[in-house]
Design an enzyme around this catalytic site. Structure first.
Site, mmCIF file in Angstrom:
data_model
loop_
_atom_site.group_PDB
_atom_site.id
_atom_site.type_symbol
_atom_site.label_atom_id
_atom_site.label_comp_id
_atom_site.label_asym_id
_atom_site.label_seq_id
_atom_site.Cartn_x
_atom_site.Cartn_y
_atom_site.Cartn_z
ATOM 1 N N CYS A 186 -1.648 -0.308 0.167
ATOM 2 C CA CYS A 186 -3.035 -0.426 -0.276
ATOM 3 C C CYS A 186 -3.367 -1.878 -0.614
ATOM 4 O O CYS A 186 -3.079 -2.356 -1.719
ATOM 5 C CB CYS A 186 -3.264 0.460 -1.488
ATOM 6 S SG CYS A 186 -4.928 0.319 -2.132
ATOM 7 N N CYS A 220 -5.662 -2.312 -3.629
ATOM 8 C CA CYS A 220 -5.017 -2.156 -4.950
ATOM 9 C C CYS A 220 -4.110 -3.349 -5.269
ATOM 10 O O CYS A 220 -4.089 -3.832 -6.390
ATOM 11 C CB CYS A 220 -4.141 -0.909 -4.994
ATOM 12 S SG CYS A 220 -4.765 0.502 -4.120
ATOM 13 N N ASP A 221 -3.335 -3.796 -4.286
ATOM 14 C CA ASP A 221 -2.254 -4.742 -4.581
ATOM 15 C C ASP A 221 -2.480 -6.141 -4.018
ATOM 16 O O ASP A 221 -1.673 -7.047 -4.258
ATOM 17 C CB ASP A 221 -0.929 -4.200 -4.004
ATOM 18 C CG ASP A 221 -0.636 -2.793 -4.498
ATOM 19 O OD1 ASP A 221 -1.006 -2.495 -5.654
ATOM 20 O OD2 ASP A 221 -0.055 -1.991 -3.747
#
Ligand code: NDP
Length: 309
Positions: A139, A142-143
């Site tokens: 992701c 997200c990261d």
């Protein structure tokens, strides 16, 4: 605990559309915890811009779209994750029980809208999650923040891989998009946008065989599917954009096909009183729009069911 009309398990566009159509009835939505990289709200919460949902010609961020759905549905919700679904027949009334980590919820029928979770590749260096969250992720949204000016690799040839690549390319210094063949199944405009990015190098006919490093990911080894030599690329980040698996592991007595819940055109499953909608039952389209549409159908079928049972 009281028996409601409907329990909806899930919290993406299928679940919220279903809830919108069930307004005025006794409905409980079990929104679920984290599965893979998706928490409540599902895959849309890890998507950047959604540019093909009606009424948003300029696009809308995935999380904003989910917030609007939550607001519109205004449904009674518990932050729990379903671990089992059972039922018992009393005279002519069937009662379903959904077990979660906090207890049991009962209803006359159930709609499964648990979606799917990002797939990972399990090779030496990733199979025991060695570098999971220390370079390896599925992701970028997200990261991605951890990879400013770093070198990253995205694996896959579909829309998810294009999204991951476009997003991480806006943060990282250089990105390799690695695909196992020369045929990309991604939407043509999404692929074209990636091709135009100056810091993206596309490597075709390559497969991940190993991820290496000490404390964190440092390099990947790629084999050739076209008879070329293995190559080693130094990378800080590795993102999987290789598709999704349906979240059905808690379902033991419902017919599945390749992990997806089997439904008919009315979103009925093999169990009377259980309906399914969205990516959990969709092997082909898997769009927010199709999830919403099947959520609507599941709700209308559930209303018919409640009227007749
Ligand atoms: P897809 O199944 O479409 O694509 C998966 C990709 O990963 C394929 O290119 C596949 O290769 C590759 N792949 C699968 N397994 C492996 C493996 N073991 N090793 C290497 N490569 C592998 O999944 P997506 O998640 O991309 O898309 C799913 C659905 O979601 C689609 O309908 C898509 O349109 C939709 N979607 C829409 C978005 C949007 O509109 N913004 C964003 C993201 C997804 P191969 O082609 O060789 O099989």
């Amino acid at each position: 605990m009281e028996t409601g009309d409907v329990i909806i398990i899930g919290s993406g566009p299928a679940a919220y559309t279903c809830a919108i159509y069930l307004k005025g009835r006794s409905v409980l939505l079990i929104e679920g915890g984290y599965v893979g990289n998706n928490g409540p709200g599902g895959q849309l919460t890890t998507t950047t811009t959604v540019d093909n949902y009606p009424c948003f010609p300029d696009g809308i961020s995935g999380p904003d779209l989910v917030d609007l759905m939550v607001e519109h549905a205004a449904v009674a919700t518990v932050s729990e994750t379903a671990s089992a679904l059972t039922w018992r027949d009393n005279d002519d009334a069937r009662v379903f029980e959904v077990v979660t980590e906090k207890g049991v919820h009962r209803a006359r029928c159930v709609v499964i809208a648990t979606g799917s979770a990002a797939k990972r590749l399990y090779v030496p260096g990733t199979h025991d999650n060695e570098f999971w969250n220390r370079g390896v992720s599925s992701c970028a949204v997200c990261d991605g923040w951890a990879f400013r000016d770093k070198v990253c690799c995205v694996i896959g040839g579909g829309d998810s891989a294009m999204e991951e690549t476009t997003y991480i390319a806006s943060i990282a210094r250089a990105v390799y998009l690695v695909h196992r063949s020369e045929a990309f199944r991604a939407r043509a405009d999404m692929f074209a946008r990636v091709q135009r990015l100056k810091n993206v190098t596309i490597l075709t006919c390559r497969e991940l065989v190993r991820a290496t490093g000490t404390d964190k990911l440092e390099a990947i080894v790629l084999a050739s599917t076209a008879g070329e030599e293995e190559i080693v690329i130094a990378v800080d980040g590795l993102f999987f954009g290789i598709g999704h698996v349906p979240n059905t592991s808690f379902l033991t007595e419902i017919d599945l096909s390749e992990g997806h819940v089997v439904t008919n055109a009315k979103m009925e499953t093999s169990v009377r009183g259980v309906f399914a909608c969205g990516d959990v039952q969709d092997k082909k389209y898997r769009q927010a729009n199709t999830a919403a549409a099947t959520g609507c159908i599941a709700a209308l079928t559930a209303i018919d069911y409640c009227a007749n049972h």
